[in-house]
Design an enzyme around this catalytic site. Structure first.
Site, PDB file in Angstrom:
ATOM      1  CG  ASP A  54      46.666   3.980  46.087  1.00  0.00           C
ATOM      2  OD1 ASP A  54      45.563   3.808  45.555  1.00  0.00           O
ATOM      3  OD2 ASP A  54      47.706   4.216  45.449  1.00  0.00           O
ATOM      4  CD  GLU A 126      42.897   3.718  48.599  1.00  0.00           C
ATOM      5  OE1 GLU A 126      43.090   3.349  47.427  1.00  0.00           O
ATOM      6  OE2 GLU A 126      43.041   4.906  48.972  1.00  0.00           O
TER       7      GLU A 126
END
Length: 235
Positions: A54, A126
């Site tokens: 992220d 991610e």
């Protein structure tokens, strides 16, 4: 296990990277539901990689829009980034890779169609970014991400998912019916894949402001914003 390794090699070809540490890729592709079914055996799953991914995604996207869209103010930069890194967007990136086919997940999650769920696909994407980052560094991640990020950023901007300065300027000018707005492309420069356009906005026959952008529409928006600033309307 041999089947999983074969799948991983297919994915490596798709992302054009051979992992020096293949265990990173295996962890990125492992959902917590799979790990929970292996008890008491300890199996690493992708939630920690998702956390790192992220942040990696955010810095790559932030740097791209900061560098390439120099006329956008901070608030609009944040809105564009939020559109690009949202769950729906990341899930669409994952589907382009058919990432769901490579995931290891538990039987219950499998039966609940987990391979198609946006949340699981976005998290896995991610995690894959984090695995790439740890295996090969930020340059490799950036090269992998650009084919996804560039069109997503352009779509966010073309879709006017932030303040519509042209409409705001038009609403002010049309209070006087004798006044007419128009936009004219005055210059473009740079290579085809990274072209910058310059547009002037005219009030009747008089140029009042100029804007730049990666597309004609974005340049028009920035010209309108500059005109609003001259009028004291852009805060």
């Amino acid at each position: 296990m041999a089947e999983q390794k074969a799948d991983s090699r297919v994915l490596e070809r798709r992302i054009q990277h051979r992992f020096a540490h293949p265990e990173l890729l295996e962890t990125a592709l492992t959902h917590s539901s799979f790990a929970n079914e292996q008890k008491p055996q300890q199996v690493q799953y992708n939630e920690r990689l998702e956390f790192l991914g992220d942040s990696v995604l955010s810095i790559v996207v932030s740097q791209y829009i900061f560098t390439h869209y120099t006329m956008l103010p901070e608030g609009d930069l944040s809105k564009v980034r939020a559109t690009v890194v949202c769950e729906k967007s990341l899930a669409s990136f994952a589907r382009r890779l058919e990432l769901g086919l490579f995931l290891r997940m538990g039987r219950g999650e499998e039966q609940n169609h987990g391979r198609q769920r946006d949340s699981i696909l976005a998290d896995a994407f991610e995690a894959l970014l984090a695995a790439l980052y740890l295996d090969a560094g930020l340059k490799t991640v950036t090269a992998f991400l650009m084919p996804f990020v560039e069109p997503a950023v352009e779509a966010a901007i073309e879709g006017h998912r932030f303040q519509d300065y042209k409409t705001e300027l038009q609403e002010i000018v049309q209070k006087n019916k004798e006044e007419q707005l128009s936009y004219q492309l005055v210059a473009s420069h740079g290579p085809d894949h990274n072209k910058v356009f310059e547009v002037e906005v005219y009030l009747n026959s008089n140029p009042i402001a100029r804007g730049q952008g990666k597309s004609k529409k974005e340049a028009e928006q920035q010209a309108a914003r500059a005109a609003l600033r001259l009028m004291g309307e852009d805060e």
